[in-house]
Design a protein around this motif. Structure first.
Motif, mmCIF file in Angstrom:
data_model
loop_
_atom_site.group_PDB
_atom_site.id
_atom_site.type_symbol
_atom_site.label_atom_id
_atom_site.label_comp_id
_atom_site.label_asym_id
_atom_site.label_seq_id
_atom_site.Cartn_x
_atom_site.Cartn_y
_atom_site.Cartn_z
ATOM 1 N N UNK A 1 46.980 131.431 82.282
ATOM 2 C CA UNK A 1 47.764 132.413 81.530
ATOM 3 C C UNK A 1 46.925 132.952 80.386
ATOM 4 N N UNK A 2 46.708 134.273 80.414
ATOM 5 C CA UNK A 2 46.006 134.971 79.349
ATOM 6 C C UNK A 2 47.034 135.829 78.621
ATOM 7 N N UNK A 3 46.624 136.419 77.501
ATOM 8 C CA UNK A 3 47.583 137.143 76.674
ATOM 9 C C UNK A 3 47.124 138.567 76.388
ATOM 10 N N UNK A 4 48.056 139.510 76.597
ATOM 11 C CA UNK A 4 47.786 140.912 76.290
ATOM 12 C C UNK A 4 47.719 141.093 74.777
ATOM 13 N N UNK A 5 47.297 142.276 74.362
ATOM 14 C CA UNK A 5 47.187 142.582 72.925
ATOM 15 C C UNK A 5 48.503 142.363 72.194
ATOM 16 N N UNK B 1 50.316 136.656 80.704
ATOM 17 C CA UNK B 1 50.087 137.082 82.084
ATOM 18 C C UNK B 1 49.507 135.883 82.841
ATOM 19 N N UNK B 2 50.285 135.334 83.771
ATOM 20 C CA UNK B 2 49.851 134.154 84.531
ATOM 21 C C UNK B 2 49.279 134.583 85.878
ATOM 22 N N UNK B 3 48.161 133.962 86.250
ATOM 23 C CA UNK B 3 47.507 134.244 87.524
ATOM 24 C C UNK B 3 47.172 132.922 88.207
ATOM 25 N N UNK B 4 47.683 132.685 89.432
ATOM 26 C CA UNK B 4 47.281 131.467 90.143
ATOM 27 C C UNK B 4 45.839 131.603 90.632
ATOM 28 N N UNK B 5 45.036 130.577 90.369
ATOM 29 C CA UNK B 5 43.614 130.609 90.740
ATOM 30 C C UNK B 5 43.177 129.260 91.296
ATOM 31 N N UNK B 6 42.128 129.290 92.140
ATOM 32 C CA UNK B 6 41.464 128.067 92.572
ATOM 33 C C UNK B 6 40.608 127.578 91.404
ATOM 34 N N UNK B 7 40.361 126.268 91.358
ATOM 35 C CA UNK B 7 39.588 125.713 90.260
ATOM 36 C C UNK B 7 38.905 124.424 90.707
#
Length: 129
Positions: free
Chosen positions: A13-17, A22-28
């Motif tokens: 989860x990253x953050x807009x201004x 904003x959450x994005x499922x990702x491999x890690x």
């Protein structure tokens, strides 16, 4: 942190201004207390990380449905020379997914008119705060 994230996906989860998450499922992959993620260097999540390195991560399923508590973390874009090493780790962990899941994902991307591969891949290192 790595022991908390043992599945295939995390929600990054990253953050807009304006502060909207904003959450994005990702491999890690986990390595030495960090979570490592490969993504497109031109993606919005990377642009948000470059502006604000505060992120949260949560275990999730492929659709992004959270399976645990969010953990506050800092994200860093690693130097380009780290890319081959981390790609090897990802290929080792997701061997069958690269064979069976990734081709389907790429087909869907093609049907949507999106690029098939990252134009400028980067590695994001995520560390708990």
């Amino acid at each position: 942190m790595p022991t908390q994230f043992t599945g295939k996906y995390i929600n990054l989860t990253t953050f807009r201004r304006d502060g909207t998450p904003v959450a994005t499922p990702v491999w890690f992959v986990s390595e030495n207390g960090s979570l490592l993620v490969e993504t497109d260097g031109n993606s919005y999540k990377v642009k948000r990380i470059r502006r604000n390195d505060h992120v949260t991560v949560t275990s999730c399923n492929a659709a992004g449905r959270a399976k645990g508590q969010a953990v506050s973390a800092r994200a860093t874009i690693l130097p380009a020379d780290e890319l081959p090493r981390v790609e090897r780790l990802l290929h080792r962990k997701y061997r069958l997914d690269y064979i069976f899941v990734l081709p389907i994902y790429l087909l869907v991307q093609r049907l949507r008119g999106r690029p098939l591969r990252y134009e400028k891949p980067v590695i994001v290192s995520i560390n708990p705060t």
